[in-house]
Enzyme design. Structure first.
Site, PDB file in Angstrom:
ATOM      1  N   ARG A 153       0.826  -1.208   0.000  1.00 22.99           N
ATOM      2  CA  ARG A 153       0.000   0.000   0.000  1.00 22.99           C
ATOM      3  C   ARG A 153       0.867   1.268   0.000  1.00 22.99           C
ATOM      4  NH1 ARG A 153      -4.523   2.960   3.357  1.00 22.99           N
ATOM      5  NH2 ARG A 153      -5.953   3.208   1.619  1.00 22.99           N
ATOM      6  N   HIS A 202       0.538   4.083  -2.821  1.00 19.32           N
ATOM      7  CA  HIS A 202       0.148   5.471  -2.514  1.00 19.32           C
ATOM      8  C   HIS A 202       1.240   6.481  -2.855  1.00 19.32           C
ATOM      9  CE1 HIS A 202      -3.708   5.129   0.094  1.00 19.32           C
ATOM     10  NE2 HIS A 202      -3.729   4.312  -0.924  1.00 19.32           N
ATOM     11  N   TRP A 211     -10.405  -8.585   2.615  1.00 20.20           N
ATOM     12  CA  TRP A 211     -11.178  -8.917   1.410  1.00 20.20           C
ATOM     13  C   TRP A 211     -11.212 -10.428   1.179  1.00 20.20           C
ATOM     14  CZ3 TRP A 211      -8.061  -4.649   1.836  1.00 20.20           C
ATOM     15  CH2 TRP A 211      -8.611  -3.411   1.469  1.00 20.20           C
ATOM     16  N   HIS A 251      -6.178  -6.099  -3.700  1.00 20.84           N
ATOM     17  CA  HIS A 251      -7.019  -6.250  -2.507  1.00 20.84           C
ATOM     18  C   HIS A 251      -7.234  -7.714  -2.118  1.00 20.84           C
ATOM     19  CE1 HIS A 251      -8.820  -1.918  -2.454  1.00 20.84           C
ATOM     20  NE2 HIS A 251      -7.575  -1.968  -2.036  1.00 20.84           N
TER      21      HIS A 251
HETATM   22  C1  HEM Z   1      -6.067  -1.143   1.672  1.00 13.24           C
HETATM   23  C2  HEM Z   1      -9.016   1.763  -0.842  1.00 13.24           C
HETATM   24  C3  HEM Z   1      -6.749   0.502  -4.929  1.00 13.24           C
HETATM   25  C4  HEM Z   1      -3.536  -2.003  -2.355  1.00 13.24           C
HETATM   26  C5  HEM Z   1      -7.042  -0.245   1.345  1.00 13.24           C
HETATM   27  C6  HEM Z   1      -7.946   0.367   2.285  1.00 13.24           C
HETATM   28  C7  HEM Z   1      -8.775   1.179   1.583  1.00 13.24           C
HETATM   29  C8  HEM Z   1      -8.406   1.091   0.196  1.00 13.24           C
HETATM   30  C9  HEM Z   1      -9.920   2.025   2.136  1.00 13.24           C
HETATM   31  C10 HEM Z   1      -7.926   0.131   3.799  1.00 13.24           C
HETATM   32  C11 HEM Z   1      -6.877   1.007   4.482  1.00 13.24           C
HETATM   33  C12 HEM Z   1      -6.834   0.752   5.966  1.00 13.24           C
HETATM   34  O1  HEM Z   1      -7.857   0.973   6.634  1.00 13.24           O
HETATM   35  O2  HEM Z   1      -5.771   0.339   6.463  1.00 13.24           O
HETATM   36  C13 HEM Z   1      -8.703   1.615  -2.172  1.00 13.24           C
HETATM   37  C14 HEM Z   1      -9.452   2.200  -3.270  1.00 13.24           C
HETATM   38  C15 HEM Z   1      -8.826   1.836  -4.421  1.00 13.24           C
HETATM   39  C16 HEM Z   1      -7.677   1.030  -4.042  1.00 13.24           C
HETATM   40  C17 HEM Z   1     -10.687   3.069  -3.103  1.00 13.24           C
HETATM   41  C18 HEM Z   1      -9.193   2.109  -5.851  1.00 13.24           C
HETATM   42  C19 HEM Z   1     -10.425   2.388  -6.263  1.00 13.24           C
HETATM   43  C20 HEM Z   1      -5.619  -0.176  -4.570  1.00 13.24           C
HETATM   44  C21 HEM Z   1      -4.529  -0.499  -5.460  1.00 13.24           C
HETATM   45  C22 HEM Z   1      -3.611  -1.194  -4.727  1.00 13.24           C
HETATM   46  C23 HEM Z   1      -4.141  -1.317  -3.385  1.00 13.24           C
HETATM   47  C24 HEM Z   1      -4.450  -0.078  -6.931  1.00 13.24           C
HETATM   48  C25 HEM Z   1      -2.278  -1.755  -5.140  1.00 13.24           C
HETATM   49  C26 HEM Z   1      -1.947  -2.026  -6.382  1.00 13.24           C
HETATM   50  C27 HEM Z   1      -4.028  -2.078  -1.061  1.00 13.24           C
HETATM   51  C28 HEM Z   1      -3.469  -2.954  -0.041  1.00 13.24           C
HETATM   52  C29 HEM Z   1      -4.214  -2.708   1.130  1.00 13.24           C
HETATM   53  C30 HEM Z   1      -5.184  -1.690   0.784  1.00 13.24           C
HETATM   54  C31 HEM Z   1      -2.343  -3.962  -0.217  1.00 13.24           C
HETATM   55  C32 HEM Z   1      -4.047  -3.383   2.491  1.00 13.24           C
HETATM   56  C33 HEM Z   1      -3.210  -2.543   3.409  1.00 13.24           C
HETATM   57  C34 HEM Z   1      -3.058  -3.140   4.790  1.00 13.24           C
HETATM   58  O3  HEM Z   1      -3.371  -4.314   5.003  1.00 13.24           O
HETATM   59  O4  HEM Z   1      -2.584  -2.412   5.672  1.00 13.24           O
HETATM   60  N1  HEM Z   1      -7.336   0.212   0.075  1.00 13.24           N
HETATM   61  N2  HEM Z   1      -7.645   0.918  -2.683  1.00 13.24           N
HETATM   62  N3  HEM Z   1      -5.339  -0.663  -3.326  1.00 13.24           N
HETATM   63  N4  HEM Z   1      -5.060  -1.366  -0.547  1.00 13.24           N
HETATM   64 FE1  HEM Z   1      -6.392  -0.294  -1.630  1.00 13.24          FE
END
Ligand code: HEM
Length: 288
Positions: free
Chosen positions: A44, A48, A187, A171
């Site tokens: 992440r 970002h 997820w 995700h």
């Molecule tokens: C986690 C939103 C696209 C990788 C999250 C979280 C949100 C989110 C709300 C939870 C954050 C937290 O509470 O810790 C979104 C939205 C996206 C998007 C709205 C696009 C519409 C992506 C993309 C990637 C990604 C493109 C990587 C290529 C991750 C990963 C996590 C995460 C690995 C888990 C982080 C953790 O476990 O701490 N995302 N995301 N996301 N996202 Fe996304």
């Protein structure tokens, strides 16, 4: 020249593999976090850092590592990423010649590969920049929105529909935290192993609104232990997106190939490389 230079030190591919190996070692060592791995939060961080890119103005992107500075580090979307940045500090201390911006993307690559994902070819060349290069808030996606928002945000970076769906497959990793985004839960059933499970669950499960006081999110009707964001569900509500969800749900090799290609592109957005794509390094995965 493509390597990091500090004084007379010129990093080779072997030096970058040493950085990779150190991150991989720490991932095993520091397993007392979340679902047992810092891997997802490292992915992440790399996303970002890169996803602020704006193709029209050629600003943002992983070059610069400007999330180190308060304005950008404090953007709501970046809540919780300090855990990932702090995890990497000992690596930066051990290999001071690498820029933070190269380190963060390399760590994303390492995390994906060590969590059994595809090989992600990577090359150095990012330089850290000062606070003046912080991007404005609002460039990263808002999970409460729909397909139009996804297309606006990822279209701004230069991605097409297929690439947007492939990227979303990340995700399958990690979880939402109520004290970060406000959302809650993972997820997929194996949040520290990269698979196409996210797409299979989108296709096969019945999803309904979670009844709670938090932000609107979906939960699976069979176990009520998994979640989807409104933006995740948009991938099956939109016909063009859904075609790709179906393809990736059916064939995990196709997903891995297309995910690798698109995340290489994501991590390179806006980076002023002097090297060519042929100079990319395919890091060796650790043996377990
Ligand atoms: C986690 C939103 C696209 C990788 C999250 C979280 C949100 C989110 C709300 C939870 C954050 C937290 O509470 O810790 C979104 C939205 C996206 C998007 C709205 C696009 C519409 C992506 C993309 C990637 C990604 C493109 C990587 C290529 C991750 C990963 C996590 C995460 C690995 C888990 C982080 C953790 O476990 O701490 N995302 N995301 N996301 N996202 Fe996304």
């Amino acid at each position: 020249s493509s390597g990091e230079t500090q004084g007379i030190f010129k990093a080779t591919k072997d030096d970058y593999q040493k950085v990779y190996d150190e991150i991989a070692r720490l991932l095993v060592d520091k397993d007392d976090y979340d679902d047992g791995s810092y891997g997802p939060v490292l992915v992440r961080l790399a996303w970002h850092a890169s996803g602020t890119y704006d193709a029209a103005t050629k600003t943002g992107g992983s070059n610069g590592a400007t999330m180190r500075f308060a304005p950008e580090g404090d953007h709501g979307a970046n809540a919780g990423l300090k855990h990932a940045r702090d995890f990497l500090e000992p690596v930066k201390a051990k290999f001071p010649w690498i820029s933070y911006s190269d380190l963060w993307t390399l760590a994303g690559v390492c995390a994906i590969q060590e969590m059994q994902g595809p090989i992600i070819p990577w090359r150095p060349g990012r330089q850290d920049r000062d606070v003046a290069f912080c991007t404005p808030d609002g460039r990263l996606p808002d999970a409460s929105k729909d397909q139009n928002h996804i297309r606006a945000i990822f279209g701004r970076m230069g991605f097409d529909d297929r690439e947007m769906v492939a990227l979303s497959g990340a995700h399958s990793l990690g979880r939402c935290h109520t004290d970060r985004s406000g959302y809650d839960g993972p997820w997929a059933f194996s949040p520290t192993v990269m698979t196409n499970e996210y797409f299979r669950l989108l296709m096969d499960e019945k999803w309904g609104w979670k009844k709670w006081n938090g932000p609107a999110q979906y939960e699976d009707q069979s176990t009520k232990s998994l979640m989807m964001l409104p933006t995740d569900m948009a991938l099956i509500k939109d016909k063009e997106f859904k075609k790709h969800v179906e393809r990736y749900a059916k064939d995990s090799q196709v997903f891995f190939k297309e995910f690798s290609d698109v995340i290489v592109k994501l991590f390179e957005l806006g980076v002023p490389f002097e090297s060519t794509p042929e100079d990319r390094i395919s890091f060796k995965v650790s043996d377990d």
